[in-house]
Design a protein around this motif. Sequence first.
Motif, mmCIF file in Angstrom:
data_model
loop_
_atom_site.group_PDB
_atom_site.id
_atom_site.type_symbol
_atom_site.label_atom_id
_atom_site.label_comp_id
_atom_site.label_asym_id
_atom_site.label_seq_id
_atom_site.Cartn_x
_atom_site.Cartn_y
_atom_site.Cartn_z
ATOM 1 N N ARG A 13 1.358 8.836 -12.398
ATOM 2 C CA ARG A 13 2.436 8.523 -11.466
ATOM 3 C C ARG A 13 2.608 7.007 -11.311
ATOM 4 O O ARG A 13 3.709 6.510 -11.089
ATOM 5 C CB ARG A 13 2.144 9.175 -10.107
ATOM 6 N N GLN A 16 4.784 5.828 -13.942
ATOM 7 C CA GLN A 16 6.152 6.236 -13.630
ATOM 8 C C GLN A 16 6.794 5.286 -12.632
ATOM 9 O O GLN A 16 7.974 4.923 -12.767
ATOM 10 C CB GLN A 16 6.155 7.662 -13.086
ATOM 11 N N SER A 17 6.022 4.846 -11.636
ATOM 12 C CA SER A 17 6.579 3.942 -10.633
ATOM 13 C C SER A 17 6.925 2.592 -11.245
ATOM 14 O O SER A 17 7.946 1.978 -10.907
ATOM 15 C CB SER A 17 5.588 3.770 -9.471
ATOM 16 N N ALA A 20 10.046 2.874 -13.291
ATOM 17 C CA ALA A 20 11.228 2.957 -12.429
ATOM 18 C C ALA A 20 11.701 1.569 -12.011
ATOM 19 O O ALA A 20 12.913 1.307 -11.947
ATOM 20 C CB ALA A 20 10.923 3.798 -11.198
ATOM 21 N N THR A 23 13.280 -0.027 -15.034
ATOM 22 C CA THR A 23 14.595 0.569 -15.236
ATOM 23 C C THR A 23 15.646 -0.119 -14.372
ATOM 24 O O THR A 23 16.749 -0.450 -14.827
ATOM 25 C CB THR A 23 14.557 2.071 -14.911
ATOM 26 N N GLY A 141 12.414 0.565 -7.431
ATOM 27 C CA GLY A 141 12.374 1.636 -8.419
ATOM 28 C C GLY A 141 13.679 2.416 -8.486
ATOM 29 O O GLY A 141 14.290 2.707 -7.455
ATOM 30 N N GLU A 142 14.106 2.739 -9.707
ATOM 31 C CA GLU A 142 15.309 3.536 -9.910
ATOM 32 C C GLU A 142 14.907 4.948 -10.297
ATOM 33 O O GLU A 142 14.317 5.166 -11.355
ATOM 34 C CB GLU A 142 16.175 2.901 -11.007
ATOM 35 N N TYR A 143 15.209 5.914 -9.432
ATOM 36 C CA TYR A 143 14.804 7.305 -9.631
ATOM 37 C C TYR A 143 16.027 8.212 -9.559
ATOM 38 O O TYR A 143 16.933 7.989 -8.746
ATOM 39 C CB TYR A 143 13.807 7.756 -8.559
ATOM 40 N N THR A 145 15.482 11.342 -8.814
ATOM 41 C CA THR A 145 14.798 12.455 -8.155
ATOM 42 C C THR A 145 14.819 12.259 -6.647
ATOM 43 O O THR A 145 15.051 11.153 -6.147
ATOM 44 C CB THR A 145 13.330 12.555 -8.623
ATOM 45 N N ALA A 148 10.499 9.524 -4.391
ATOM 46 C CA ALA A 148 10.331 8.259 -5.108
ATOM 47 C C ALA A 148 8.888 7.787 -4.934
ATOM 48 O O ALA A 148 8.274 7.984 -3.882
ATOM 49 C CB ALA A 148 11.293 7.202 -4.576
ATOM 50 N N ASN A 149 8.348 7.187 -5.987
ATOM 51 C CA ASN A 149 6.997 6.627 -5.934
ATOM 52 C C ASN A 149 7.037 5.211 -5.388
ATOM 53 O O ASN A 149 7.954 4.439 -5.690
ATOM 54 C CB ASN A 149 6.372 6.606 -7.324
ATOM 55 N N HIS A 192 16.539 8.317 -0.860
ATOM 56 C CA HIS A 192 15.272 9.027 -1.023
ATOM 57 C C HIS A 192 14.670 9.322 0.349
ATOM 58 O O HIS A 192 14.538 8.442 1.193
ATOM 59 C CB HIS A 192 14.300 8.192 -1.850
#
Length: 458
Positions: A13, A16-17, A20, A23, A141-143, A145, A148-149, A192
């Motif tokens: 994770r 992933q953060s 993001a 990104t 971060g761009e999510y 979902t 968000a992390n 989020h």
Amino acid sequence: MKKKVTFYTAGCRLNQSETAVLTDRFTNMGYEQVAYGEPTDVLVLNTCSVTENAEADCRRVIRRTLRHSPRAFVAVTGCYAQTGLNTLRHLPGVDLVLGNQYKMLLPDYLEEMPRVQKRAATFVRHSGSISREDFVQDGVGEYATTRANLKIQDGCNFMCSFCLIPFARGRERSRLAGDAVREAERLVERGHRELVLTGVNIGRFANGSGGLLDLIQRLERIPGLARIRISSIEPTTIPDALLEYMSTSRKLCRFFHVPLQSGHDGILSAMNRRYTVSEYRAWVEDVVQKIPDVCVGTDVLVGFPGETDSEFSATYDVVRDLPLAYAHVFSYSARPGTPAARLGNPVPPPVIKTRSRLLSRLSVTKRAQFYQQFLDRDCLVLFESMGKDGLWTGLTDNFVRVSVAGSGSLANQVRQVRLTGVMEHAALGKLTDEEPPRPRRFPIPVFQSFEKEALSPA
């Protein structure tokens, strides 16, 4: 025409953060993000080094990308870029390798180049040491979902004998609390409603503003934030004050993911873990007493060198008997440079596979049992997305995944649901409230009853 960028993230994770945030920075630089597998101008490969499959995965992703985009610029970063530099710098198709010290500077390196193009030789920016200073992380971060992390910590000082992460990410350090709150506020502004606090060893978060609980209390004051969830955390780093606070908080999720790794003290000692089985048992039992309906999950590492049948049976029994909701099962993989890699008496792969399968089946049983206790009860679900079966799915604060039928979009809504059934990996429910108006601001067989399955590793 905008240049296209593809991100491929392996591992945890925390990776992933960080992807993001990268990104978001690429978007602000004018790049168009495209899905992995589509034609692209730039491939950003954020790698993992936890298992020996990292190199093979890296090569596969690069080969597949260059087949449809032969002129794509390939940038590799992350933990494998830190620990596997000598291999990556000679890997065909790789243009840029950035160690973890320089990962978040990737957009700057590309911006400095007059044009993104294939290079005659791989450019490397790497350091054997990683800063130990507390840090800020620019950007947001761009999510795509609901959840968000939020990265709050990095690095680890615990030095478990099987783990390469301290070598890949360095010693522990914390994000400055004000910077974490800044990103959290922006994430909530983007819509989020749940933030997941992440890091390598987040229980060790500490800076001039206080510890983990102090940060949580600051985050709770953000208007519009519905939930704060703690990601994986070491059992020896959780203060009693955090348990007490979780038991009454309206925003802090009743959820802990606390690695066990082994249910045998001899194996725990060889792993250089910082607790005994009895201490872990006492902690879990204390948590479920203090926090009503709390979900406690765990990690188990199968096949550590020298693990005997009886030692595995001890692990199986601990997972079976404790009030755990699930177990993530990992097969041991020797990592060069770690103390465990120098141990003899390896467990044969077929034995590891059999043991992993037994624990995975037990985890399915444990999860269904945990879900079962909430049947015919109302709970609040933060909905995420619609599945291929046409059902909307989301999570309760205590990590029950719930599927319901809905005539309209439920994305990013917190709704009251009554649980009516248990499936293998989710609970079924029906909406029991009126639909609240809230805009979205970002882009199996059913078990009607469940009896405890009697499994034996023998």
